[in-house]
Design a protein around this motif. Structure first.
Motif, PDB file in Angstrom:
ATOM      1  N   ARG A  88       0.826  -1.214   0.000  1.00 40.31           N
ATOM      2  CA  ARG A  88       0.000   0.000   0.000  1.00 40.31           C
ATOM      3  C   ARG A  88       0.865   1.271   0.000  1.00 40.31           C
ATOM      4  NH1 ARG A  88      -5.201   0.713   1.092  1.00 40.31           N
ATOM      5  NH2 ARG A  88      -5.530  -1.306   2.050  1.00 40.31           N
ATOM      6  N   ALA A  89       1.975   1.257   0.705  1.00 33.50           N
ATOM      7  CA  ALA A  89       2.805   2.456   0.835  1.00 33.50           C
ATOM      8  C   ALA A  89       3.503   2.832  -0.475  1.00 33.50           C
ATOM      9  CB  ALA A  89       3.845   2.252   1.937  1.00 33.50           C
ATOM     10  N   THR A  90       3.929   1.832  -1.246  1.00 37.81           N
ATOM     11  CA  THR A  90       4.717   2.130  -2.447  1.00 37.81           C
ATOM     12  C   THR A  90       3.986   1.823  -3.757  1.00 37.81           C
ATOM     13  OG1 THR A  90       5.695  -0.079  -2.564  1.00 37.81           O
ATOM     14  CG2 THR A  90       6.845   1.573  -1.200  1.00 37.81           C
ATOM     15  N   GLY A  91       2.936   1.002  -3.686  1.00 36.82           N
ATOM     16  CA  GLY A  91       2.247   0.563  -4.896  1.00 36.82           C
ATOM     17  C   GLY A  91       2.972  -0.558  -5.627  1.00 36.82           C
ATOM     18  N   ALA A  92       4.078  -1.017  -5.081  1.00 37.16           N
ATOM     19  CA  ALA A  92       4.874  -2.059  -5.734  1.00 37.16           C
ATOM     20  C   ALA A  92       4.269  -3.439  -5.512  1.00 37.16           C
ATOM     21  CB  ALA A  92       6.300  -2.046  -5.187  1.00 37.16           C
ATOM     22  N   PRO A  93       4.330  -4.316  -6.517  1.00 38.13           N
ATOM     23  CA  PRO A  93       3.943  -5.708  -6.300  1.00 38.13           C
ATOM     24  C   PRO A  93       4.929  -6.360  -5.326  1.00 38.13           C
ATOM     25  CG  PRO A  93       4.035  -5.211  -8.656  1.00 38.13           C
ATOM     26  CD  PRO A  93       4.660  -4.061  -7.914  1.00 38.13           C
ATOM     27  N   ALA A  94       4.405  -6.929  -4.245  1.00 38.23           N
ATOM     28  CA  ALA A  94       5.245  -7.506  -3.192  1.00 38.23           C
ATOM     29  C   ALA A  94       5.238  -9.027  -3.221  1.00 38.23           C
ATOM     30  CB  ALA A  94       4.778  -7.003  -1.826  1.00 38.23           C
ATOM     31  N   GLY A  95       4.353  -9.634  -4.014  1.00 35.02           N
ATOM     32  CA  GLY A  95       4.262 -11.087  -4.079  1.00 35.02           C
ATOM     33  C   GLY A  95       2.884 -11.496  -4.546  1.00 35.02           C
ATOM     34  N   ILE A  96       2.533 -12.744  -4.262  1.00 31.88           N
ATOM     35  CA  ILE A  96       1.206 -13.268  -4.583  1.00 31.88           C
ATOM     36  C   ILE A  96       0.704 -14.117  -3.430  1.00 31.88           C
ATOM     37  CG2 ILE A  96       1.533 -13.231  -7.093  1.00 31.88           C
ATOM     38  CD1 ILE A  96       2.043 -16.282  -6.956  1.00 31.88           C
ATOM     39  N   SER A  97      -0.594 -14.171  -3.286  1.00 38.32           N
ATOM     40  CA  SER A  97      -1.232 -15.061  -2.313  1.00 38.32           C
ATOM     41  C   SER A  97      -2.661 -15.283  -2.773  1.00 38.32           C
ATOM     42  CB  SER A  97      -1.220 -14.453  -0.907  1.00 38.32           C
ATOM     43  OG  SER A  97      -1.785 -15.363   0.016  1.00 38.32           O
ATOM     44  N   GLY A  98      -3.158 -16.468  -2.504  1.00 39.14           N
ATOM     45  CA  GLY A  98      -4.538 -16.754  -2.871  1.00 39.14           C
ATOM     46  C   GLY A  98      -4.809 -18.240  -2.876  1.00 39.14           C
ATOM     47  N   ILE A  99      -5.850 -18.606  -3.592  1.00 40.57           N
ATOM     48  CA  ILE A  99      -6.310 -19.988  -3.629  1.00 40.57           C
ATOM     49  C   ILE A  99      -5.946 -20.582  -4.986  1.00 40.57           C
ATOM     50  CG2 ILE A  99      -8.264 -21.527  -3.227  1.00 40.57           C
ATOM     51  CD1 ILE A  99      -7.530 -19.477  -0.907  1.00 40.57           C
ATOM     52  N   TRP A 100      -5.288 -21.741  -4.955  1.00 38.74           N
ATOM     53  CA  TRP A 100      -4.734 -22.363  -6.147  1.00 38.74           C
ATOM     54  C   TRP A 100      -5.237 -23.800  -6.224  1.00 38.74           C
ATOM     55  CZ3 TRP A 100      -2.822 -20.494 -10.290  1.00 38.74           C
ATOM     56  CH2 TRP A 100      -1.911 -21.177 -11.101  1.00 38.74           C
ATOM     57  N   ASN A 101      -5.768 -24.181  -7.378  1.00 39.17           N
ATOM     58  CA  ASN A 101      -6.275 -25.542  -7.530  1.00 39.17           C
ATOM     59  C   ASN A 101      -6.232 -25.977  -8.996  1.00 39.17           C
ATOM     60  OD1 ASN A 101      -7.412 -27.982  -6.806  1.00 39.17           O
ATOM     61  ND2 ASN A 101      -9.492 -27.214  -6.781  1.00 39.17           N
ATOM     62  N   PRO A 102      -5.028 -26.061  -9.577  1.00 39.18           N
ATOM     63  CA  PRO A 102      -4.939 -26.497 -10.974  1.00 39.18           C
ATOM     64  C   PRO A 102      -5.173 -28.002 -11.089  1.00 39.18           C
ATOM     65  CG  PRO A 102      -2.748 -26.241 -10.088  1.00 39.18           C
ATOM     66  CD  PRO A 102      -3.711 -25.790  -9.011  1.00 39.18           C
ATOM     67  N   GLU A 103      -5.298 -28.466 -12.297  1.00 38.00           N
ATOM     68  CA  GLU A 103      -5.451 -29.904 -12.557  1.00 38.00           C
ATOM     69  C   GLU A 103      -4.330 -30.669 -11.851  1.00 38.00           C
ATOM     70  OE1 GLU A 103      -7.062 -33.348 -13.962  1.00 38.00           O
ATOM     71  OE2 GLU A 103      -7.923 -31.351 -14.186  1.00 38.00           O
ATOM     72  N   GLY A 104      -4.706 -31.741 -11.142  1.00 36.32           N
ATOM     73  CA  GLY A 104      -3.728 -32.571 -10.456  1.00 36.32           C
ATOM     74  C   GLY A 104      -3.535 -32.246  -8.991  1.00 36.32           C
ATOM     75  N   TRP A 105      -4.063 -31.104  -8.536  1.00 38.26           N
ATOM     76  CA  TRP A 105      -3.932 -30.749  -7.118  1.00 38.26           C
ATOM     77  C   TRP A 105      -4.928 -31.586  -6.315  1.00 38.26           C
ATOM     78  CZ3 TRP A 105       0.039 -28.465  -8.663  1.00 38.26           C
ATOM     79  CH2 TRP A 105       0.773 -27.576  -7.898  1.00 38.26           C
TER      80      TRP A 105
END
Length: 176
Positions: free
Chosen positions: A73-90
């Motif tokens: 929030r302070a810089t607007g820079a992308p800091a990483g990723i997080s979320g829900i992941w469920n591709p084929e084979g998971w």
């Protein structure tokens, strides 16, 4: 401009949002860093790393969820990723996280993953989530345990090889 229908989620220090075109370079740089991305599926060429970035966008369209870009929030820079992941084979939906170089050790992965899990439970109606961690990734194991997840079993991930499956507490357990 977001490339998905992802909602915007806010925390005190972060914005979790759908991937946008300017997120490609930081994500590709992470994915091509063999040391840092080894537990996430590092790539040795830019084309494969770009395809993974595009895969996340498609994942949102297929499932209605995926990895958010974590924006500082302070810089607007992308800091990483997080979320829900469920591709084929998971084996089942996974709560995942990655922070980019320069953002480690600041609690960003915890803050983002906690908010993404809350969204999955409250808005998507999930009743459980896992985190699949490559053996030896002590930092991810510590974060999973800090989030309340417990080791359940070891399994063979078709893309990553042997993985440790950590089970997160469900919404009822978190409310108790």
């Amino acid at each position: 401009m977001s490339l998905t229908n992802a909602p915007r989620l806010d925390t005190d220090r972060l914005i979790l949002r759908g991937p946008s075109p300017h997120d490609a370079e930081p994500m590709i740089a992470f994915l091509m860093d063999q040391d840092r991305a080894g537990g996430f599926g590092a790539y040795d060429n830019r084309g494969d790393a770009w395809r993974w970035w595009a895969l996340n966008i498609g994942h949102w369209h297929v499932h209605g969820y995926g990895y958010f870009t974590i924006e500082d929030r302070a810089t607007g820079a992308p800091a990483g990723i997080s979320g829900i992941w469920n591709p084929e084979g998971w084996p089942e939906p996974e709560l995942g996280w990655v922070v980019f170089e320069g953002f480690e050790g600041k609690g960003i992965a915890y803050e983002a993953s906690h908010r993404a899990r809350q969204w999955a439970y409250e808005d998507l109606g999930f009743t459980t989530l896992t985190s699949n961690i490559v053996p030896g990734n002590a930092r991810s194991i510590a974060l999973a345990e800090r989030l309340g997840a417990r080791y359940e079993r070891t399994y063979v991930n078709p893309h990553m090889g042997e993985d440790l499956l950590y089970r997160h507490p469900g919404p009822k357990e978190l409310a108790a």
